[in-house]
Design an enzyme around this catalytic site. Structure first.
Site, short mmCIF file in Angstrom:
data_model
loop_
_atom_site.label_atom_id
_atom_site.label_comp_id
_atom_site.label_asym_id
_atom_site.label_seq_id
_atom_site.Cartn_x
_atom_site.Cartn_y
_atom_site.Cartn_z
N ALA A 57 81.86 -47.33 81.25
CA ALA A 57 80.58 -47.29 80.55
C ALA A 57 80.44 -46.14 79.55
O ALA A 57 80.12 -46.37 78.38
CB ALA A 57 79.45 -47.27 81.59
N ASP A 246 77.76 -48.82 85.80
CA ASP A 246 77.59 -49.34 84.43
C ASP A 246 76.14 -49.38 84.01
O ASP A 246 75.82 -49.31 82.82
CB ASP A 246 78.22 -50.73 84.32
CG ASP A 246 79.73 -50.59 84.24
OD1 ASP A 246 80.35 -50.49 85.31
OD2 ASP A 246 80.27 -50.53 83.12
N ASN A 256 78.07 -52.05 89.02
CA ASN A 256 79.39 -51.45 88.80
C ASN A 256 80.41 -52.58 88.98
O ASN A 256 80.05 -53.73 89.26
CB ASN A 256 79.63 -50.28 89.78
CG ASN A 256 80.87 -49.48 89.43
OD1 ASN A 256 81.05 -49.09 88.28
ND2 ASN A 256 81.75 -49.26 90.37
O1 MRU Z 1 85.29 -53.47 83.16
P1 MRU Z 1 85.41 -51.98 83.11
O2 MRU Z 1 86.80 -51.47 83.35
O3 MRU Z 1 84.79 -51.39 81.86
O4 MRU Z 1 84.51 -51.48 84.33
C1 MRU Z 1 84.35 -50.10 84.52
C2 MRU Z 1 83.56 -49.75 85.72
O5 MRU Z 1 83.04 -50.58 86.41
C3 MRU Z 1 83.33 -48.27 85.95
O6 MRU Z 1 83.24 -48.00 87.32
C4 MRU Z 1 82.02 -47.84 85.28
O7 MRU Z 1 82.00 -48.24 83.94
C5 MRU Z 1 81.82 -46.37 85.36
S1 MRU Z 1 82.97 -45.45 84.37
C6 MRU Z 1 82.56 -43.82 84.49
#
Ligand code: MRU
Length: 361
Positions: A57, A246, A256
């Site tokens: 995110a 997220d 998340n």
């Molecule tokens: O699909 P992604 O790899 O973007 O998903 C990321 C996550 O779910 C992370 O845990 C979230 O974005 C937090 S990152 C600090």
């Protein structure tokens, strides 16, 4: 080599001035290749976000902020009203790249406000201001990660093992991460911490990214399949769970990576604290609860043909939500850059977010 001397992975960096480019570490190639790509157009940034070359995110938010700069600078020679039209289109394009991480919309909104605050300025000056704002968003994100690490490290005791899901580390932010920043800060404090990383089906962010990133930094990590988390908890091999987020609704419900909710249920069953680590840019107080968080659905091929090999019958029906929502009551505490929210409630969230961050907002 001392822990402090090990170079963290860098998800993204801006090269040059207004006519420069956004360099992204292509995370789809990790852990086998560390190749970067240089984005010089908004379309390239949109493609990189959509295909998870840059992901996580906070990193998506920072990339989008720079995406606005590369997207509008060609329009800097136009009259202001035409420039503003282009800015609007670019923001819309970037906003359509992925729906769940609110940091994307938060960063784009900051860029929109930059232009709105200087309605009579020449487009060239607006472009410069957009670059300054993107750099500020990146720098603030780095500071937020460090502060999350400091607050979260106090929750860990030497000898603890922590389970994490997906990747909420340096690869997902401009700094040291959110969940993993807590680990790095505890290790830097001299605590002995080890990590169990869920592999995180279907795109294996845990195996490809978290296991890689922690190994690079010399933090002991054990990779498990997602389905092994229950056994690991039952065997008391982990003392805490820490994940990123997220989007967090006003009541604390947290979106998340898919599978996070299962981990939260397991932690509750086994009496293990379940922590969410996230900066204030991940909160969406306009949503009263997690049911309102838009959840991205991704292509069936990620499940049926993961990494190029067919593993399911041709044409099978597939459901592939990329995120899930963990209810606030299953979250022990939320670790933010302003402090730790515990217990999680709307009042406690609003009170914490109203506090000063300690660095420029
Ligand atoms: O699909 P992604 O790899 O973007 O998903 C990321 C996550 O779910 C992370 O845990 C979230 O974005 C937090 S990152 C600090």
């Amino acid at each position: 080599m001392k822990f402090e001397d090990l170079t963290p992975a860098r998800a993204l960096e801006w090269l040059g001035e207004s006519n420069g480019s956004l360099r992204l570490l292509d995370q789809t190639l990790l852990p086998c290749e560390t190749t970067s790509l240089e984005c010089r157009s908004a379309e390239q940034v949109v493609e990189a976000i959509r295909s998870l070359r840059v992901r996580g995110a906070p990193a998506i938010g920072v990339a989008a902020a720079y995406g606005v700069v590369v997207g509008v600078r060609e329009a800097a020679s136009l009259e202001r009203s035409k420039f503003d039209e282009r800015l609007h289109v670019v923001i819309q394009q970037l906003a359509a790249s992925r729906p769940t991480a609110v940091n994307l919309f938060w960063a784009l909104d900051r860029q929109r406000q930059v232009a709105e605050r200087m309605p009579t300025a020449a487009p060239q000056d607006v472009v410069k201001a957009l670059l300054t704002e993107a750099r500020a968003i990146e720098t603030e994100d780095r500071s937020m990660c460090a502060a999350i690490g400091r607050h979260g490290a106090e929750l860990l005791t030497t000898g603890d093992a922590v389970l994490t899901h997906c990747n909420a580390g340096a690869l997902a932010t401009a700094g040291d991460g959110t969940a993993l920043a807590v680990i790095y800060a505890a290790v830097a404090d001299g605590k002995q911490i080890r990590v169990f990383a869920d592999e995180t089906r279907p795109l294996l962010q845990g195996a490809r990214l978290t296991a890689w990133e922690l190994s690079q930094r010399g933090v002991p990590v054990t990779l498990i399949c997602d389905s092994m988390a229950a056994t690991v908890m039952r065997q008391r091999k982990v003392q805490a769970v820490i994940v990123g987020a997220d989007r967090i609704a006003a009541n604390g419900d947290t979106a998340n990576k898919i599978g996070t909710y299962s981990v939260a249920c397991l932690a509750k069953t086994h009496g293990i604290p379940f922590y969410v680590a996230a900066p204030s840019s991940t909160f969406d107080l306009s949503l009263s609860n997690g049911d309102q968080i838009p959840i991205e659905e991704r292509s069936a091929a990620e499940i049926t043909h993961g990494f190029g090999r067919q593993t399911a019958p041709e044409g099978i029906d597939v459901y592939n939500p990329a995120f899930d929502v963990t209810p606030a009551e299953s979250i022990t505490a939320i670790i933010t850059e302003r402090g730790v929210i515990r217990p999680v409630s709307e009042a406690a969230i609003r009170e914490m977010l109203a506090r000063r961050s300690g660095f420029p907002a």
